[in-house]
Design a protein around this motif. Sequence first.
Motif, short mmCIF file in Angstrom:
data_model
loop_
_atom_site.label_atom_id
_atom_site.label_comp_id
_atom_site.label_asym_id
_atom_site.label_seq_id
_atom_site.Cartn_x
_atom_site.Cartn_y
_atom_site.Cartn_z
N CYS A 110 0.86 -1.18 0.00
CA CYS A 110 0.00 0.00 0.00
C CYS A 110 0.89 1.22 0.00
N ALA A 111 0.66 2.08 -0.97
CA ALA A 111 1.44 3.31 -1.07
C ALA A 111 0.49 4.50 -1.00
N ALA A 112 1.01 5.60 -0.52
CA ALA A 112 0.20 6.80 -0.36
C ALA A 112 0.77 7.95 -1.16
N SER A 113 -0.12 8.80 -1.59
CA SER A 113 0.30 10.06 -2.19
C SER A 113 -0.55 11.16 -1.55
N GLY A 114 0.05 12.29 -1.38
CA GLY A 114 -0.67 13.39 -0.77
C GLY A 114 -0.43 13.53 0.71
N ARG A 115 0.03 12.47 1.33
CA ARG A 115 0.32 12.51 2.76
C ARG A 115 1.25 11.35 3.10
N THR A 116 2.20 11.60 3.97
CA THR A 116 3.06 10.52 4.40
C THR A 116 2.30 9.54 5.29
N LEU A 117 2.64 8.27 5.20
CA LEU A 117 2.03 7.25 6.04
C LEU A 117 2.78 7.06 7.34
N SER A 118 3.95 7.67 7.42
CA SER A 118 4.85 7.33 8.53
C SER A 118 4.31 7.74 9.89
N GLY A 119 3.42 8.69 9.96
CA GLY A 119 2.91 9.11 11.26
C GLY A 119 1.55 8.55 11.60
#
Length: 122
Positions: free
Chosen positions: A21-30
Amino acid sequence: VQLQACGGGLVQAGGSLRLSCAASGRTLSGYGMGWFRQTSGKEREFVAAINWSGANKYHAASVRGRFTIFRGKAKDMVDLQMNGLKPEDTAVYYCASHSDGDIYSLRSYDYWGPGTEVTVSS
């Protein structure tokens, strides 16, 4: 925020797949992240989740010991390693971003990807 899941496909029982699962527009790390799955006519069900740091992982009883959720090597990816697949694992798998509340409940997730289909043949 857009989430995109990939890695689904057709596999024989006992085989493995790895969903990403990858994200764009916002980091997933937090953020905590979860995987859910759904079959036709049934409610979307919890599969696995991981907290924002990756230190805490949660797996549904039906997949525990076979599936593992983890943060990908890339900061903004969350993967689901699926081993020992069974025909009953056949479903569309969705990744989602956890916002607040019960991490096992789909109502606690605010952003969802479009899903990737997993088919396990017997």
